[in-house]
Motif scaffolding. Structure first.
Motif, PDB file in Angstrom:
ATOM      1  N   CYS A  15       0.810  -1.218   0.000  1.00  0.00           N
ATOM      2  CA  CYS A  15       0.000   0.000   0.000  1.00  0.00           C
ATOM      3  C   CYS A  15       0.842   1.266   0.000  1.00  0.00           C
ATOM      4  CB  CYS A  15      -0.932   0.013   1.205  1.00  0.00           C
ATOM      5  SG  CYS A  15      -0.060   0.031   2.789  1.00  0.00           S
ATOM      6  N   CYS A  16       2.090   1.163   0.427  1.00  0.00           N
ATOM      7  CA  CYS A  16       2.965   2.339   0.536  1.00  0.00           C
ATOM      8  C   CYS A  16       3.970   2.436  -0.610  1.00  0.00           C
ATOM      9  CB  CYS A  16       3.726   2.288   1.858  1.00  0.00           C
ATOM     10  SG  CYS A  16       2.636   2.202   3.283  1.00  0.00           S
ATOM     11  N   ALA A  17       4.037   1.409  -1.421  1.00  0.00           N
ATOM     12  CA  ALA A  17       5.020   1.361  -2.505  1.00  0.00           C
ATOM     13  C   ALA A  17       4.522   2.142  -3.719  1.00  0.00           C
ATOM     14  CB  ALA A  17       5.294  -0.083  -2.895  1.00  0.00           C
ATOM     15  N   CYS A  18       5.426   2.755  -4.412  1.00  0.00           N
ATOM     16  CA  CYS A  18       5.170   3.411  -5.708  1.00  0.00           C
ATOM     17  C   CYS A  18       4.040   4.450  -5.693  1.00  0.00           C
ATOM     18  CB  CYS A  18       4.890   2.367  -6.775  1.00  0.00           C
ATOM     19  SG  CYS A  18       6.228   1.201  -7.004  1.00  0.00           S
ATOM     20  N   PRO A  19       4.071   5.396  -4.767  1.00  0.00           N
ATOM     21  CA  PRO A  19       3.001   6.404  -4.761  1.00  0.00           C
ATOM     22  C   PRO A  19       2.985   7.251  -6.029  1.00  0.00           C
ATOM     23  CG  PRO A  19       4.766   7.057  -3.270  1.00  0.00           C
ATOM     24  CD  PRO A  19       5.060   5.636  -3.723  1.00  0.00           C
TER      25      PRO A  19
END
Length: 55
Positions: A15-19
């Motif tokens: 959910c926090c990867a590749c914003p």
């Protein structure tokens, strides 16, 4: 509490990867629908793969 790898390094959650690719992908899907956003979807998948996620 963030999960940690065996070496003490914090494990990145999907959910926090590749914003930088997730946000435009989500906005496109919301506004135009999934079928119109394949290029952004693939860019996000590629980013996730580079970080070691299996998608």
């Amino acid at each position: 509490m963030p999960e940690e790898k065996k070496d003490g390094e914090k494990k990145l959650k999907p959910c926090c990867a590749c914003p930088e690719t997730r946000k435009p992908r989500d906005q496109c899907i919301f506004e135009k629908g999934e079928s119109e956003c394949q290029e952004l979807i693939e860019a996000h998948k590629e980013c996730m793969r580079k970080l070691g996620f299996k998608v």
